[in-house]
Design a protein around this motif. Structure first.
Motif, PDB file in Angstrom:
ATOM      1  N   THR A  54       0.836  -1.204   0.000  1.00  0.00           N
ATOM      2  CA  THR A  54       0.000   0.000   0.000  1.00  0.00           C
ATOM      3  C   THR A  54       0.872   1.256   0.000  1.00  0.00           C
ATOM      4  O   THR A  54       0.517   2.262  -0.626  1.00  0.00           O
ATOM      5  CB  THR A  54      -0.941   0.021   1.211  1.00  0.00           C
ATOM      6  N   ASN A  58       0.612   4.079  -2.856  1.00  0.00           N
ATOM      7  CA  ASN A  58       0.375   5.475  -2.475  1.00  0.00           C
ATOM      8  C   ASN A  58       1.414   6.424  -3.077  1.00  0.00           C
ATOM      9  O   ASN A  58       1.121   7.599  -3.336  1.00  0.00           O
ATOM     10  CB  ASN A  58       0.394   5.622  -0.949  1.00  0.00           C
ATOM     11  N   ARG A  88      -1.868   8.653 -11.399  1.00  0.00           N
ATOM     12  CA  ARG A  88      -2.216   8.184 -10.063  1.00  0.00           C
ATOM     13  C   ARG A  88      -3.070   6.931 -10.222  1.00  0.00           C
ATOM     14  O   ARG A  88      -3.838   6.809 -11.183  1.00  0.00           O
ATOM     15  CB  ARG A  88      -3.009   9.233  -9.265  1.00  0.00           C
ATOM     16  N   HIS A  90      -6.217   4.808  -9.481  1.00  0.00           N
ATOM     17  CA  HIS A  90      -7.589   5.091  -9.049  1.00  0.00           C
ATOM     18  C   HIS A  90      -8.438   3.823  -8.933  1.00  0.00           C
ATOM     19  O   HIS A  90      -9.651   3.914  -8.758  1.00  0.00           O
ATOM     20  CB  HIS A  90      -8.258   6.060 -10.030  1.00  0.00           C
ATOM     21  N   ILE A 420      -7.291  -1.661  -1.355  1.00  0.00           N
ATOM     22  CA  ILE A 420      -7.327  -0.301  -1.885  1.00  0.00           C
ATOM     23  C   ILE A 420      -8.636  -0.131  -2.642  1.00  0.00           C
ATOM     24  O   ILE A 420      -8.990  -0.971  -3.472  1.00  0.00           O
ATOM     25  CB  ILE A 420      -6.117  -0.037  -2.810  1.00  0.00           C
ATOM     26  N   LYS A 422     -10.840   2.598  -4.927  1.00  0.00           N
ATOM     27  CA  LYS A 422     -10.810   3.846  -5.700  1.00  0.00           C
ATOM     28  C   LYS A 422      -9.519   4.632  -5.434  1.00  0.00           C
ATOM     29  O   LYS A 422      -9.513   5.846  -5.264  1.00  0.00           O
ATOM     30  CB  LYS A 422     -12.046   4.694  -5.387  1.00  0.00           C
ATOM     31  N   LYS A 424      -7.644   4.595  -2.811  1.00  0.00           N
ATOM     32  CA  LYS A 424      -7.380   4.924  -1.419  1.00  0.00           C
ATOM     33  C   LYS A 424      -7.208   3.643  -0.598  1.00  0.00           C
ATOM     34  O   LYS A 424      -8.043   2.742  -0.658  1.00  0.00           O
ATOM     35  CB  LYS A 424      -8.517   5.754  -0.825  1.00  0.00           C
TER      36      LYS A 424
END
Length: 485
Positions: A54, A58, A88, A90, A420, A422, A424
């Motif tokens: 993660t 990130n 990024r 998503h 994770i 979306k 996040k």
């Protein structure tokens, strides 16, 4: 933290660029991450690496320095470089929780995202889970041999780099170790840091007993003295006995005290040392052992009656001695076409390299009477699994082999959990919770699977619907091939 976008293979970026030029880089796909064979010739693997994973996701982006380097290669268009500069993740990632015992062929991670996201991130995702699951598995093999003895990880100086030592120490804790000598790991992950002394401390004094006496002035608890700098039985143990008697006379002898032996015949030396301590009125003295230990040597030492109850393991654990890598793979299982999910699979002449198509779930079945693991089932998303209905497992390679579970005789749980969503990261358990969970997982595994040599191999089952889907896709691909020829 530093961006991680360049932590990938070059062909991943070049493929993404080609898809970008075709306008297909945003197509939605699903990838599965699994492995084909247990490491160390063992009967299981322990999942680790999700915290690191993660963190990697990130920070997966391309900063100005990264873009400048890619521009210097003279391959990529400015339009593509601009796309990477704003990249990024998503999508969604589902994973089997850290500490879970898993088996070949079943999903450990399911990745939902664009083709660009999958290709750019594949290498890093695989690297992290491959390495840390490998170390956690090695550590768990050692833990199954030592039983309730203390286990300390101190392989940092032999690790293949700082990152391997750092995350390897965390993985060893998930695998059952009690602490680490790695101070950075202790600070980062809130795990116990442990250690005694090195030969350099003893050799800094003219006499070993002076080194011991000065050491105990600084450290009043957990007094483990290194006894093999010169001669274990003639100098080390007698000097330790003298110092412990002095502390006892002062009322300062701690509950935890003893010696560490780092060379020589550990079985013989530990037994003799224990005898000497007992005769000296110090029967509680701990005998700790180290010196290139692994699960096989520790098992042998125990069979020989070694009195060691605390083990320091370095090189053989942190380098996963016996298996250089966990062969985890990352394969596409579905893609979207015209708004619909299209299951896909790799078809190979090597049968073991044929993959399973579609968006899938993994369920684990346990006996209701004793909580022991029965089997795992890989099925298509949406298939209903109920404890109040009979379940029949059909072996894909031998369809005449069937296993029947009667309703009410088992419990079942899904293994894949959101990691994770979306783009996040979800909140992960604390390391202490992961360790407790890992220990509980091992308790559900039958001992036949934990043998070091020729363990039983858990059969991972595919649902009948999934098996039929595979047959349909293979038949269709073969028909298309014959039509073209």
């Amino acid at each position: 933290m530093k961006s991680t976008g360049l932590v990938t293979d070059f062909y991943q970026i070049s493929m993404t660029y080609a898809l970008f030029r075709l306008g297909r880089h945003k197509n939605q796909v699903v990838f599965d991450r699994f492995y084909r064979q247990n490491p160390f010739g063992g009967g299981y693997t322990v999942v680790a690496g999700l915290s690191h994973l993660t963190e990697f996701v990130n920070n997966f982006r391309y900063d100005e320095e990264d873009i400048a380097y890619l521009r210097s290669l003279g391959i990529f268009s400015e339009e593509f470089l601009s796309y990477l500069a704003g990249f990024r993740f998503h999508g969604d990632i589902y994973a089997v929780p850290e500490g879970t015992v898993v088996f070949p062929g079943e999903l450990l991670l399911r990745f939902h995202g664009t083709t660009a996201e999958a290709m750019l991130m594949e290498t890093g995702l695989s690297m992290i889970m491959n390495h840390e699951s490998l170390i956690a598995t090695k550590a768990r093999r050692i833990r199954t041999v030592v039983g309730s003895d203390a286990l300390m990880e101190f392989g940092l100086r032999r690790a293949q780099g700082q990152s391997a030592g750092l995350w390897g120490a965390r993985s060893a804790m998930i695998g059952g170790f009690n602490g680490t000598s790695n101070v950075e790991a202790g600070q980062r992950f809130h795990i116990p840091v442990l250690g005694t002394m090195a030969h350099s401390w003893v050799m800094s004094f003219d006499h070993e007993i002076d080194a011991f006496r000065e050491y105990v002035k600084c450290y009043h608890e957990n007094l483990i003295l290194l006894a093999d700098t010169y001669n274990v039985l003639e100098i080390g143990v007698p000097d330790a006995i003298t110092v412990f008697h002095e502390l006892k006379a002062q009322g300062k002898l701690p509950k935890v005290y003893g010696i560490r032996i780092d060379s020589g015949d550990l079985a013989y030396l530990s037994k003799e040392a224990k005898r000497m301590f007992t005769e000296a009125g110090l029967p509680d003295a701990i005998i700790s052992g180290s010196n290139d230990l692994d699960e096989y040597l520790i098992q042998s030492l125990k069979h020989q009656g070694a009195t060691i109850t605390s083990w320091g393991v370095g090189t053989k654990c942190i380098t996963a001695d016996g298996s250089s890598a966990l062969g985890g793979v990352f394969k596409m299982s579905a893609r979207w076409e015209d708004g619909k999910v299209q299951p896909v699979m790799k078809i190979s002449e090597d049968v073991h390299k044929i993959t399973n198509p579609g968006i899938k779930e993994v369920y684990r079945f346990y006996r209701k009477d004793n909580g022991k693991m029965i089997t795992d089932l890989v099925c298509l998303q949406g298939e209903e699994i109920r404890e109040d209905r009979d379940v029949v497992f059909v072996t894909e390679a031998a369809p005449w082999r069937k296993k029947h579970l009667r309703a009410g005789s088992f419990t079942v749980r899904p293994l894949l959990k959101p990691l994770i969503q979306k783009g996040k990261a979800v909140k992960l358990p604390e390391i202490s919770e992961i360790i407790d969970y890992a220990n509980q997982e091992m308790a559900t595994l039958w001992p036949e699977y934990t043998r070091l040599v020729n363990p039983d191999i858990m059969e991972v089952n595919l649902s009948c619907r999934l098996q039929e889907l595979k047959k349909e896709i293979i038949a269709r691909e073969l028909a298309d091939k014959h039509h073209l020829t």
